[in-house]
Design a protein around this motif. Structure first.
Motif, PDB file in Angstrom:
ATOM      1  N   ASN A   6     -34.730  -3.315  -3.782  1.00 37.23           N
ATOM      2  CA  ASN A   6     -35.358  -2.018  -3.529  1.00 37.23           C
ATOM      3  C   ASN A   6     -34.371  -1.034  -2.907  1.00 37.23           C
ATOM      4  OD1 ASN A   6     -38.151  -2.678  -4.307  1.00 37.23           O
ATOM      5  ND2 ASN A   6     -38.083  -4.072  -2.573  1.00 37.23           N
ATOM      6  N   ASN A   7     -33.082  -1.166  -3.253  1.00 34.73           N
ATOM      7  CA  ASN A   7     -32.047  -0.314  -2.659  1.00 34.73           C
ATOM      8  C   ASN A   7     -32.042   1.047  -3.355  1.00 34.73           C
ATOM      9  OD1 ASN A   7     -29.881   0.765  -1.343  1.00 34.73           O
ATOM     10  ND2 ASN A   7     -28.469  -0.899  -1.828  1.00 34.73           N
ATOM     11  N   PHE A   8     -32.984   1.870  -2.980  1.00 36.38           N
ATOM     12  CA  PHE A   8     -33.145   3.182  -3.603  1.00 36.38           C
ATOM     13  C   PHE A   8     -31.997   4.126  -3.258  1.00 36.38           C
ATOM     14  CE2 PHE A   8     -34.676   7.556  -2.978  1.00 36.38           C
ATOM     15  CZ  PHE A   8     -35.094   7.870  -4.257  1.00 36.38           C
ATOM     16  N   GLY A   9     -31.463   4.009  -2.048  1.00 35.97           N
ATOM     17  CA  GLY A   9     -30.509   4.989  -1.534  1.00 35.97           C
ATOM     18  C   GLY A   9     -29.272   5.124  -2.387  1.00 35.97           C
ATOM     19  N   ILE A  10     -28.605   4.008  -2.717  1.00 38.42           N
ATOM     20  CA  ILE A  10     -27.349   4.100  -3.456  1.00 38.42           C
ATOM     21  C   ILE A  10     -27.580   4.624  -4.870  1.00 38.42           C
ATOM     22  CG2 ILE A  10     -27.433   1.701  -4.232  1.00 38.42           C
ATOM     23  CD1 ILE A  10     -24.375   1.685  -3.979  1.00 38.42           C
ATOM     24  N   ILE A  11     -28.699   4.260  -5.497  1.00 36.11           N
ATOM     25  CA  ILE A  11     -28.999   4.760  -6.844  1.00 36.11           C
ATOM     26  C   ILE A  11     -29.222   6.266  -6.802  1.00 36.11           C
ATOM     27  CG2 ILE A  11     -30.567   4.575  -8.802  1.00 36.11           C
ATOM     28  CD1 ILE A  11     -28.936   2.058  -8.322  1.00 36.11           C
ATOM     29  N   TYR A  12     -29.990   6.706  -5.863  1.00 39.60           N
ATOM     30  CA  TYR A  12     -30.325   8.129  -5.777  1.00 39.60           C
ATOM     31  C   TYR A  12     -29.097   8.968  -5.432  1.00 39.60           C
ATOM     32  CZ  TYR A  12     -32.629  12.405  -4.213  1.00 39.60           C
ATOM     33  OH  TYR A  12     -33.014  13.718  -4.053  1.00 39.60           O
ATOM     34  N   LEU A  13     -28.272   8.485  -4.516  1.00 41.67           N
ATOM     35  CA  LEU A  13     -27.138   9.274  -4.055  1.00 41.67           C
ATOM     36  C   LEU A  13     -25.961   9.244  -5.024  1.00 41.67           C
ATOM     37  CD1 LEU A  13     -27.157   8.233  -0.297  1.00 41.67           C
ATOM     38  CD2 LEU A  13     -27.849  10.441  -1.223  1.00 41.67           C
ATOM     39  N   LEU A  14     -25.744   8.105  -5.699  1.00 43.49           N
ATOM     40  CA  LEU A  14     -24.551   7.976  -6.539  1.00 43.49           C
ATOM     41  C   LEU A  14     -24.786   8.486  -7.963  1.00 43.49           C
ATOM     42  CD1 LEU A  14     -21.632   6.961  -6.519  1.00 43.49           C
ATOM     43  CD2 LEU A  14     -22.476   4.755  -7.341  1.00 43.49           C
ATOM     44  N   THR A  15     -25.859   8.062  -8.601  1.00 45.39           N
ATOM     45  CA  THR A  15     -26.080   8.430 -10.003  1.00 45.39           C
ATOM     46  C   THR A  15     -27.401   9.145 -10.250  1.00 45.39           C
ATOM     47  OG1 THR A  15     -27.175   6.332 -10.536  1.00 45.39           O
ATOM     48  CG2 THR A  15     -24.769   6.398 -10.707  1.00 45.39           C
ATOM     49  N   ALA A  16     -28.301   9.158  -9.251  1.00 40.07           N
ATOM     50  CA  ALA A  16     -29.654   9.714  -9.427  1.00 40.07           C
ATOM     51  C   ALA A  16     -30.375   9.049 -10.599  1.00 40.07           C
ATOM     52  CB  ALA A  16     -29.594  11.226  -9.616  1.00 40.07           C
ATOM     53  N   GLY A  17     -30.022   7.796 -10.876  1.00 41.73           N
ATOM     54  CA  GLY A  17     -30.651   7.069 -11.978  1.00 41.73           C
ATOM     55  C   GLY A  17     -29.955   7.253 -13.303  1.00 41.73           C
ATOM     56  N   GLY A  18     -29.099   8.248 -13.430  1.00 41.91           N
ATOM     57  CA  GLY A  18     -28.442   8.556 -14.695  1.00 41.91           C
ATOM     58  C   GLY A  18     -27.251   7.659 -14.948  1.00 41.91           C
ATOM     59  N   PRO A  19     -26.568   7.904 -16.053  1.00 43.63           N
ATOM     60  CA  PRO A  19     -26.859   8.937 -17.056  1.00 43.63           C
ATOM     61  C   PRO A  19     -28.023   8.543 -17.963  1.00 43.63           C
ATOM     62  CG  PRO A  19     -24.995   7.624 -17.743  1.00 43.63           C
ATOM     63  CD  PRO A  19     -25.353   7.133 -16.370  1.00 43.63           C
ATOM     64  N   ALA A  20     -28.493   9.529 -18.751  1.00 41.41           N
ATOM     65  CA  ALA A  20     -29.595   9.266 -19.669  1.00 41.41           C
ATOM     66  C   ALA A  20     -29.164   8.278 -20.740  1.00 41.41           C
ATOM     67  CB  ALA A  20     -30.058  10.568 -20.316  1.00 41.41           C
ATOM     68  N   GLN A  21     -30.124   7.528 -21.239  1.00 45.02           N
ATOM     69  CA  GLN A  21     -29.836   6.527 -22.257  1.00 45.02           C
ATOM     70  C   GLN A  21     -30.825   6.684 -23.399  1.00 45.02           C
ATOM     71  OE1 GLN A  21     -28.994   2.722 -20.650  1.00 45.02           O
ATOM     72  NE2 GLN A  21     -28.898   1.666 -22.610  1.00 45.02           N
ATOM     73  N   GLU A  22     -30.312   6.635 -24.612  1.00 44.63           N
ATOM     74  CA  GLU A  22     -31.147   6.852 -25.794  1.00 44.63           C
ATOM     75  C   GLU A  22     -32.229   5.778 -25.881  1.00 44.63           C
ATOM     76  OE1 GLU A  22     -30.628   7.400 -30.645  1.00 44.63           O
ATOM     77  OE2 GLU A  22     -28.895   7.009 -29.350  1.00 44.63           O
ATOM     78  N   GLY A  23     -33.434   6.223 -26.213  1.00 43.93           N
ATOM     79  CA  GLY A  23     -34.556   5.307 -26.349  1.00 43.93           C
ATOM     80  C   GLY A  23     -35.289   5.016 -25.063  1.00 43.93           C
ATOM     81  N   ARG A  24     -34.860   5.601 -23.964  1.00 45.30           N
ATOM     82  CA  ARG A  24     -35.498   5.383 -22.657  1.00 45.30           C
ATOM     83  C   ARG A  24     -36.401   6.567 -22.296  1.00 45.30           C
ATOM     84  NH1 ARG A  24     -32.994   2.374 -18.615  1.00 45.30           N
ATOM     85  NH2 ARG A  24     -31.957   0.538 -19.459  1.00 45.30           N
ATOM     86  N   GLU A  25     -37.337   6.306 -21.397  1.00 49.81           N
ATOM     87  CA  GLU A  25     -38.127   7.379 -20.808  1.00 49.81           C
ATOM     88  C   GLU A  25     -37.239   8.234 -19.909  1.00 49.81           C
ATOM     89  OE1 GLU A  25     -41.489   8.084 -21.208  1.00 49.81           O
ATOM     90  OE2 GLU A  25     -41.414   6.625 -22.838  1.00 49.81           O
ATOM     91  N   SER A  26     -37.602   9.499 -19.756  1.00 51.82           N
ATOM     92  CA  SER A  26     -36.790  10.401 -18.927  1.00 51.82           C
ATOM     93  C   SER A  26     -36.805   9.991 -17.466  1.00 51.82           C
ATOM     94  CB  SER A  26     -37.300  11.839 -19.060  1.00 51.82           C
ATOM     95  OG  SER A  26     -38.649  11.938 -18.640  1.00 51.82           O
ATOM     96  N   THR A  27     -37.834   9.255 -17.045  1.00 53.52           N
ATOM     97  CA  THR A  27     -37.924   8.804 -15.652  1.00 53.52           C
ATOM     98  C   THR A  27     -37.268   7.452 -15.439  1.00 53.52           C
ATOM     99  OG1 THR A  27     -40.083   7.819 -16.117  1.00 53.52           O
ATOM    100  CG2 THR A  27     -40.065  10.066 -15.250  1.00 53.52           C
ATOM    101  N   ALA A  28     -36.834   6.807 -16.525  1.00 53.14           N
ATOM    102  CA  ALA A  28     -36.235   5.474 -16.430  1.00 53.14           C
ATOM    103  C   ALA A  28     -34.888   5.490 -17.146  1.00 53.14           C
ATOM    104  CB  ALA A  28     -37.160   4.422 -17.032  1.00 53.14           C
TER     105      ALA A  28
END
Length: 468
Positions: free
Chosen positions: A390-412
């Protein structure tokens, strides 16, 4: 003359129940005290809202506190022994308010359509002019054309009976909710007259939220191949890889720096401890700059060596590698410190005896150090896995979940973990307020985390040790 002797009145026992039963009895009584106080506060605040429509929402806290102060002496009279447990009352209030209540609300919202569009509040964007009849029982909406009134009011029934309409004055600062008796054409008949103090100038509807059963879960599993399963797989890989890489790095450095013959080991310890001492927010932002594809120092250094620039944060695979590297930077000092602390508990006589028997340094590590570290490291590794899951901090600060990937939802996106996916669903998509779907995701995360934790505990033999 004879006097009849009456037995003295029976006194309530002051000796508290003993053992586990006593603890649970005390907690139950205190929880009932808090629950009754809150119920009284809720009822009185509702009554106050009817009398004074502009009463602030925090009146429920005031009434609840007053009820608690009045009911506490009564509880003492009924159960004199409860005074020994009153010290638990503040802790119980905080647990109920900040742990139990959020859990209950999350579970409840997961089965509703609660969102920015269906929030249970007045729809300020749909206000329309209205006039009130002389008897203050009928509201007319002259400018409502092209849309049936029940549809505009989002009524559950065609007659709108029992529904709610919201009235505003010219300033539209305070909403006045009124029950609906019926609707006809563009007029609304109210169940009760509007108070004389309200000068009706506008009307709007309630954005009702309702229970939708398993609709949110069906939506999540309906697009599981585009969101749930890829995100879940990366979450497990991220947590497992992080804990393996960080623990190996910390273990190696800890063993090396524990060597008393190493000169300047305290200096090395201090320098290697710095990544953990610097706040993660600052460290991660520094790494974002270092990993910049065009201007970052990492790619400039690679360019001097004749290596092409690496899209550290712009490519799905390299973004995942970047996350693991940065998490290694942030996490290995903790593992190193834990290793050094655990090594200090091992008896030096074991190493001396092994040396006398001719054991090499590597044999001492594999046969003495590592087996004895297992007991100390097992809870650290399990808690580290749960934290990184559940390490949300590093994901949010470093990549914000990105980059986008084809075939994925915009939130995932490619580096989103389950928690960041839930965050994006609740606070980024659907106008930033899809709380019902996010609550359903939270429940799924809970059960997945629980299942993985049980597997980890069983694999680590925690249950067997607890039975012993």
């Amino acid at each position: 003359m004879t006097h009849t002797m009456h037995p003295p009145p029976r006194r309530r026992p002051t000796v508290p129940p003993q053992g586990t039963q006593g603890v649970f009895t005390a907690l139950l009584i205190l929880a009932a005290l808090i629950g009754v106080s809150f119920l009284i506060g809720w009822l009185l605040s509702g009554l106050a809202a009817q009398i004074l429509p502009g009463a602030p929402a925090y009146t429920i806290l005031i009434f609840t506190l007053l009820a608690l102060l009045l009911l506490t002496p009564l509880t003492y009279r009924l159960f004199p022994w409860i005074t020994n447990w009153f010290y638990l009352l503040p802790a119980l209030v905080f647990i109920l308010a900040f742990t139990v209540l959020p859990v209950v609300l999350t579970v409840n919202y997961a089965f509703t359509n609660y969102s920015g569009e269906n929030s249970g509040n007045p729809d300020s964007a749909s206000r329309t002019p209205a006039t009130l009849s002389a008897d203050r029982l009928t509201v007319t909406l002259p400018e409502l054309t092209g849309q049936p009134l029940p549809e505009y009011l989002k009524c559950a029934a065609p007659t709108c009976a029992g529904g709610t309409v919201v009235l505003f004055d010219e300033e539209a600062s305070v909403p006045y909710r009124q029950k609906i008796a019926s609707v006809r054409a563009n007029t609304v008949t109210l169940a009760a007259p509007v108070p004389d103090t309200v000068a009706v100038a506008q009307v709007t509807r309630i954005n009702r939220f309702e229970y939708v059963g398993l609709a949110n879960f069906r939506e999540i599993f309906g697009k599981a191949s585009r969101a749930l399963w890829p995100v879940f797989l990366w979450t497990v890989v991220f947590a497992f890889s992080t804990i393996v890489i960080n623990s190996l790095a910390g273990l190696i450095l800890g063993i090396l720096l524990y060597n008393k013959r190493l000169k300047g080991r305290n200096v090395y310890r201090t320098l290697l401890f710095l990544p953990w001492a610097v706040p993660a927010v600052i460290s991660v932002q520094m790494w974002v700059a270092l990993f910049n594809q065009q201007f970052g120092i990492v790619n400039k250094t690679l360019g001097l060596l004749g290596i092409a620039a690496v899209p550290w944060l712009g490519d799905p695979l390299w973004a995942k590698v970047s996350i693991l590297l940065v998490n290694l930077w942030l996490g290995f000092p903790y593992m190193m410190t834990a290793t050094i602390s655990a090594l200090s508990t091992i008896n030096e006589d074991l190493y001396e005896a092994a040396s006398i028997d001719g054991a090499s340094r590597w044999q001492q590590i594999t046969n003495i150090t590592l087996p004895l570290l297992r007991t100390s490291f097992t809870p650290i590794l399990l808690s580290g896995f749960a934290f990184n899951f559940n390490n949300f901090g590093i994901i949010y600060l470093l990549t914000a979940g990105g980059p986008a990937q084809e075939g994925r939802e915009s939130t995932a996106q490619s580096t989103d973990i389950l928690l960041s996916w839930g965050y994006n669903t609740a606070f980024v998509s659907s106008g930033g307020q899809n709380f019902a779907l996010a609550s359903a995701i939270a429940l799924i995360i809970f059960f997945l985390t629980l299942a993985i934790s049980l597997v980890n505990f069983r694999a680590a033999g925690v249950f067997e040790e607890a039975r012993k």
